[in-house]
Motif scaffolding. Sequence first.
Motif, short mmCIF file in Angstrom:
data_model
loop_
_atom_site.label_atom_id
_atom_site.label_comp_id
_atom_site.label_asym_id
_atom_site.label_seq_id
_atom_site.Cartn_x
_atom_site.Cartn_y
_atom_site.Cartn_z
N PHE A 295 9.38 110.70 -0.67
CA PHE A 295 10.74 110.65 -0.16
C PHE A 295 10.93 109.73 1.04
CE2 PHE A 295 11.11 115.29 -1.73
CZ PHE A 295 11.41 114.85 -3.02
N GLU A 296 9.89 109.54 1.86
CA GLU A 296 10.07 108.82 3.11
C GLU A 296 10.61 107.40 2.94
OE1 GLU A 296 6.43 109.16 5.28
OE2 GLU A 296 6.92 111.16 6.04
N PRO A 297 10.21 106.64 1.91
CA PRO A 297 10.80 105.30 1.77
C PRO A 297 12.32 105.34 1.56
CG PRO A 297 8.78 105.46 0.49
CD PRO A 297 9.10 106.85 0.95
N PHE A 298 12.81 106.37 0.89
CA PHE A 298 14.25 106.50 0.68
C PHE A 298 14.95 106.91 1.97
CE2 PHE A 298 12.31 106.86 -3.44
CZ PHE A 298 13.17 106.15 -4.27
N LEU A 299 14.32 107.82 2.71
CA LEU A 299 14.88 108.22 4.00
C LEU A 299 14.92 107.03 4.95
CD1 LEU A 299 13.09 111.67 4.45
CD2 LEU A 299 15.39 111.23 3.58
N ASP A 300 13.91 106.17 4.90
CA ASP A 300 13.88 105.00 5.77
C ASP A 300 15.02 104.03 5.45
OD1 ASP A 300 11.69 105.87 7.23
OD2 ASP A 300 10.23 104.79 6.01
N VAL A 301 15.33 103.85 4.17
CA VAL A 301 16.46 102.99 3.81
C VAL A 301 17.75 103.56 4.38
CG1 VAL A 301 17.88 102.17 1.87
CG2 VAL A 301 15.39 102.06 1.73
N ALA A 302 17.95 104.87 4.24
CA ALA A 302 19.16 105.50 4.77
C ALA A 302 19.23 105.37 6.29
CB ALA A 302 19.22 106.97 4.37
N LEU A 303 18.10 105.53 6.96
CA LEU A 303 18.07 105.40 8.41
C LEU A 303 18.42 103.98 8.84
CD1 LEU A 303 17.38 106.51 11.24
CD2 LEU A 303 14.98 105.93 10.77
N GLU A 304 17.82 103.01 8.18
CA GLU A 304 18.11 101.61 8.53
C GLU A 304 19.58 101.29 8.31
OE1 GLU A 304 17.13 97.11 6.86
OE2 GLU A 304 16.07 98.83 6.02
N ALA A 305 20.16 101.83 7.24
CA ALA A 305 21.54 101.51 6.90
C ALA A 305 22.55 102.23 7.78
CB ALA A 305 21.80 101.85 5.43
N PHE A 306 22.41 103.54 7.91
CA PHE A 306 23.41 104.35 8.60
C PHE A 306 23.11 104.58 10.07
CE2 PHE A 306 24.38 105.48 4.20
CZ PHE A 306 25.78 105.55 4.22
N GLY A 307 21.84 104.48 10.45
CA GLY A 307 21.47 104.88 11.80
C GLY A 307 21.41 106.39 11.91
N ALA A 308 20.62 106.89 12.83
CA ALA A 308 20.42 108.33 12.94
C ALA A 308 21.71 109.07 13.25
CB ALA A 308 19.38 108.62 14.03
N GLU A 309 22.67 108.41 13.88
CA GLU A 309 23.91 109.09 14.27
C GLU A 309 24.84 109.35 13.09
OE1 GLU A 309 24.66 104.70 14.41
OE2 GLU A 309 23.04 106.04 15.04
N ARG A 310 24.50 108.82 11.91
CA ARG A 310 25.35 109.04 10.74
C ARG A 310 24.57 109.68 9.59
NH1 ARG A 310 27.62 103.31 9.58
NH2 ARG A 310 28.85 104.35 7.96
N LEU A 311 23.51 110.40 9.94
CA LEU A 311 22.73 111.16 8.96
C LEU A 311 22.86 112.64 9.26
CD1 LEU A 311 19.43 109.05 8.74
CD2 LEU A 311 21.42 108.96 7.21
N LEU A 312 23.03 113.46 8.22
CA LEU A 312 23.20 114.90 8.36
C LEU A 312 22.14 115.61 7.52
CD1 LEU A 312 26.07 113.57 8.87
CD2 LEU A 312 27.04 115.68 7.92
N TYR A 313 21.38 116.47 8.16
CA TYR A 313 20.39 117.25 7.40
C TYR A 313 21.07 118.35 6.60
CZ TYR A 313 17.22 121.02 6.34
OH TYR A 313 16.55 122.01 5.67
N ALA A 314 20.54 118.59 5.39
CA ALA A 314 21.01 119.70 4.57
C ALA A 314 19.93 120.08 3.57
CB ALA A 314 22.30 119.33 3.84
#
Length: 286
Positions: free
Chosen positions: A217-236
């Motif tokens: 999963f980490e490569p997918f999470l890294d893409v989301a982090l690079e794109a949205f930045g941590a301030e636009r990610l929500l854990y669920a």
Amino acid sequence: MHILDAHLHLWDPAVLDYGWLSGDLDRTFGPRELEHALAGMSDDRAFIFMQADARPDQALAEVDWVASLPLPVRGFIAFAALEQGDAVAEHLAALSSRPGVVGVRRLLQGEAPGFALTPDFLRGAELAAAHGLVFDACVRGEAQLRDVAALADELPQLSIVLDHLGKPVVGSAEAPADPSAGGWSRSIRDLAERPNLVCKVSGLPGESDGAFSAAQFEPFLDVALEAFGAERLLYASDWPASFPGDAVAGYGAWERIVREWIASRGIDAGAVLRTNAERVYGLDAT
């Protein structure tokens, strides 16, 4: 740490009707089952309830049922048939009168591309935005991701949450998929250019073939982090839908993967695990 799980399902087939239930998920998932899944997890936590696709005419009853349960639910995302256009106005008003309703969802993943861009759907989404309701977009595939981008462009006043990173193909624990293959990563970066869009860190276990792993999963999470930045990610968690094989063990396993990833990337854990969701859904800070 206080955690706000921004995507929790609950259902009881003895209370409401769920035509889609099958297999391991075709049973009750309520407070007792959730307690078993959380056994041994010491963090204080609350939840945002995500509608579980009960029969459409039971949308208000679903909110009322969950509100009656002895659980720390801070917000509700309810079903709304936005494709009804102006005809959905009365339903949205009724939802808005329920304490804690912060958003709506109309599942898109099973619809044809373009469904969310019809004039009636756009009108329904416009009315939801006028009520201050967030729209959760659950989609699959590049065509539907493009639709979400177009929806965000058409209605910049509508706050949109992309559920489950857009449900990418993640492969298996033994043979992880490459997020740079195909158009998913390109679509995610394109979506992130819309300021009214954020992304839920959720759902990936449900896209895995059985067992899952951090390396998967980490490569997918890294893409989301690079794109949205941590301030636009929500854990669920997407519990229990993402863990049909083992809803008890799955909750903790997924959360550990996310928390270890957060720590390894130097991300503000409080933001991803709680305060971003509070901000997006308009909840009072705790």
